[in-house]
Enzyme design. Sequence first.
Site: not given
Ligand code: AMP
Ligand code: MG
Ligand code: MG
Length: 315
Positions: A43, A66, A113, A115, A191, A213, A217, A240
Amino acid sequence: MLRILASAVSVASKAGSEVRRILETGKLDVVDKGIQDFQTEADRTAQRLIVASLTRAFPKCTIVGEENLDVDEEADRKLLSTSFDEEVLAKVLPKEYEEVREEDITIWVDPLDGTAEFVKGHLDHVTVLIGFSLRGKAVAGVVHQPFYNYTSGLQNLTGRTMWGLVGFGCFGVSPKPMPDGKLIVTTTASHNNKDIDESIAALKPDEVLRVGGAGHKVLLVIEGSAHAYVFASSGSKRWDTCAPEALLKSLGGQLTDITGKEIEYSHRLDGNYQNYMGIIASANRDLHSRIIRDIPQDVVDRLANANNDGLRSKI
Ligand code: AMP
Ligand code: MG
Ligand code: MG
């Protein structure tokens, strides 16, 4: 605009090679930024490369990345990419874009995106995102998938780069329509929470794909693996959504918050770029409206209230 896109396409692809190289070294050096929120050497290096290269070529653009990184000019210099993708440069853009000035453009960088999935080895969930906004609206995006087709081995990978400009077109990916008569929804793998579950249950989907990501998606939606990306939660940030939103919009799709409101991509002095009201993305406008209509009002109210509480506690 064309030169910025041509540069970003080359830069994203070079950032992807760095991400692959760092994975091969096995030294990810993971830092915890919060709950299920990680940063790795990949990253950090990808962001240095992207921000240093775009800043040097386009010093008047505003760039928001970011990761918070210390200044290291020596590291930046070693990573610089100075090329411009020839295929992009050969395009002729609509007049409205020819007149855009460098200082009008804000660039949103998510160097890696997905991670949380990257550290678990779900490499196809990873994307490099470079989004462009004009007067607060997402207008262009470059999405690079460094590990595209990686299941056949990590050797000789080049990844794939896709880019889109709203009102002009989308390149590097072929959209596939989704069948009617059933609903496949994609959402977060790492998440998840009660509001997300409640909103997805209300849509009565036939299938739910829980993957990592925001970039990944949106690609599932574009390529016909999911009808919609539904994330009724705060947590994602402007970097994002900007590039994926522009890619989807350049193909006639939509990405909004869960109330159907467009996300505002203005540079803010407080540095708070949370998408408090979540994300809904879909490839077609009718479906998008239907999903927005079916999101339970109590979920919308809870997200809005949490946002207000958050703002109050900051004052
Ligand atoms: P995900 O679908 O969980 O992969 O989330 C999509 C993007 O949003 C990724 O970059 C995640 O790091 C960020 N993201 C979503 N929810 C959170 C959260 N609660 N805390 C930190 N980053 C989040
Ligand atoms: Mg991201
Ligand atoms: Mg990132």
